[in-house]
Design an enzyme around this catalytic site. Structure first.
Site, mmCIF file in Angstrom:
data_model
loop_
_atom_site.group_PDB
_atom_site.id
_atom_site.type_symbol
_atom_site.label_atom_id
_atom_site.label_comp_id
_atom_site.label_asym_id
_atom_site.label_seq_id
_atom_site.Cartn_x
_atom_site.Cartn_y
_atom_site.Cartn_z
ATOM 1 N N CYS A 125 3.285 -5.278 -3.577
ATOM 2 C CA CYS A 125 2.408 -5.538 -2.428
ATOM 3 C C CYS A 125 1.000 -4.983 -2.624
ATOM 4 O O CYS A 125 0.089 -5.327 -1.881
ATOM 5 C CB CYS A 125 3.007 -4.948 -1.158
ATOM 6 S SG CYS A 125 4.694 -5.452 -0.893
ATOM 7 N N HIS A 265 -1.886 -3.801 4.567
ATOM 8 C CA HIS A 265 -0.728 -4.578 4.134
ATOM 9 C C HIS A 265 0.128 -4.920 5.350
ATOM 10 O O HIS A 265 0.275 -4.110 6.267
ATOM 11 C CB HIS A 265 0.080 -3.770 3.117
ATOM 12 C CG HIS A 265 1.332 -4.462 2.696
ATOM 13 N ND1 HIS A 265 1.335 -5.789 2.301
ATOM 14 C CD2 HIS A 265 2.619 -4.044 2.612
ATOM 15 C CE1 HIS A 265 2.571 -6.139 2.004
ATOM 16 N NE2 HIS A 265 3.367 -5.101 2.181
ATOM 17 N N ASN A 295 6.051 -10.345 5.725
ATOM 18 C CA ASN A 295 5.516 -9.620 4.569
ATOM 19 C C ASN A 295 5.496 -10.570 3.367
ATOM 20 O O ASN A 295 6.553 -10.962 2.876
ATOM 21 C CB ASN A 295 6.409 -8.397 4.297
ATOM 22 C CG ASN A 295 5.945 -7.576 3.115
ATOM 23 O OD1 ASN A 295 5.066 -7.973 2.361
ATOM 24 N ND2 ASN A 295 6.562 -6.418 2.940
#
Ligand code: UT7
Length: 338
Positions: A125, A265, A295
């Protein structure tokens, strides 16, 4: 005396600006209500524990390179350049189309960036900000002028759709940025990156690589899907995002009060809220889109950056903080003057 040629190291450092952004989300929407029919979960649990309401899932024949190429094309248009002007393509992904060739090489062909050098990086990520920092190094050192950075992941291809601990969290997508030196322009002011391999097992895809190949014997164990210790990952995410954000603000000579916008994020609304609270940044200055996309790993912060750009959340001259955390464990923060 004969003048000596100037080497690259003697050339002045250059500011690196994001001159265009783009993103692409697949059409198919997977709602929490649909997940209720797939695993023992509820819309109420997913929404209250994560903030996610729906996510996008790529079509069967739609690969990471397709998502990345569409995001790249939208960034190229937004920047007002042609694909032939791109010197380097860096794709951050943990779901490459193949081990070889790199997804960046496939994207090069799909967008027609004939002159570009191409490679992928793997930082889960955190990949998009890692790639932005690599691009920044190439531009400030006068090696390349115009760089395409893409965060792209088809996480649906490595999700265990029978594991309620993880399958409700992730989605597919891609975000892209074009970076270039802009004389007297605004740009990336400071970046901090961090990694801790000792925590690697908290978030991993254990199988599918050379250490643990998928065989006829272990195929049923789904070792090529995401495993996560959610609670531990959550704690490390908050701690490291806050610490790296403070460090990078300090490097930039700024305080949280100077920030017009924070783009974190997009893993969990509770993580974002904890980070915002500790940094003392009001939630209305934080970019959140995980309710719609979940996500999307390397793509998440890049998609949010594109949305912030296109919806006018950032005005010219504004200070913007990007902050990410992911598997590895890895994390990074960048301060940009828009
Ligand atoms: O992108 C990289 C970084 N990733 C992250 O930062 C993610 C970090 N972690 C998280 O976001 C959260 O830890 C999760 C959303 C993954 C989990 O939330 P949590 O509040 O930490 O829940 P938990 O794992 O502690 O589980 C609490 C309970 C458990 O039941 P028991 O043992 O208390 O009976 C789980 O089995 O919730 C249960 N549970 C679920 N229940 C309904 C776990 N997943 C689900 C689910 N639906 N989907």
């Amino acid at each position: 005396m004969t003048p000596q040629p100037r080497t690259r190291t003697q050339l002045p450092k250059r500011t690196v600006s994001i001159i265009g952004t783009g993103s692409y989300l697949p059409e198919r929407v997977l709602t929490n209500a649909e997940l209720e029919k797939m695993v023992e979960t509820s819309d109420d649990w997913i929404t209250s524990r994560t903030g996610i309401r729906e996510r996008r899932i790529a079509a069967e024949g739609e690969f990471t390179s397709d998502l990345a190429a569409k995001a790249a094309q939208s960034a190229i248009e937004n920047a007002g350049i042609t694909a032939e002007e791109i010197d380097l393509i860096i794709i951050a992904t943990i779901t490459p189309d193949h081990f070889m060739p790199s997804t960046a090489c496939i994207v090069q062909t799909k967008i027609g960036a004939k002159r570009a050098v191409c490679f992928d990086i793997s930082a889960a990520c955190s990949g998009f900000l890692y790639a932005v920092e690599i691009a920044q190094q190439f531009i400030t050192s006068h090696t390349y002028n115009t760089i395409l950075v893409v965060g792209a992941d088809k996480l649906s291809s490595i999700v265990n759709w029978k594991d309620r601990n993880t399958c409700v969290l992730f989605g597919d997508g891609a975000g892209a940025a074009i970076l270039r030196h802009r004389a007297h322009g605004h740009g990336v002011i400071a970046t901090r990156m961090g990694s801790n391999g000792q925590l690697a097992e908290l978030l991993q895809v254990p199988g599918g690589g050379c250490a643990c190949p998928i065989t006829a014997e272990n195929a049923g164990e789904r070792l090529n899907t995401i495993r996560m210790e959610g609670r531990e990952t959550f704690k490390h995410a908050v701690t490291n995002m806050v610490e790296s954000a403070r460090q990078v603000l300090d490097d930039a000579g700024l305080t949280p009060a100077d920030l017009a916008c924070v783009i974190p994020h997009q893993a969990n609304l509770r993580i974002i809220s904890a980070v915002a609270e500790r940094l003392e940044v009001p939630l209305e200055r934080i970019m959140v889109n995980l309710d719609r996309f979940g996500n999307t790993s390397a793509a998440a912060v890049a998609i949010a950056l594109d949305e912030a750009n296109r919806t006018g959340r950032m005005k010219v001259g504004d200070y913007v903080l990007l902050v990410v955390f992911g598997g590895g464990m890895t994390w990074a923060s960048s301060v940009i003057q828009w």
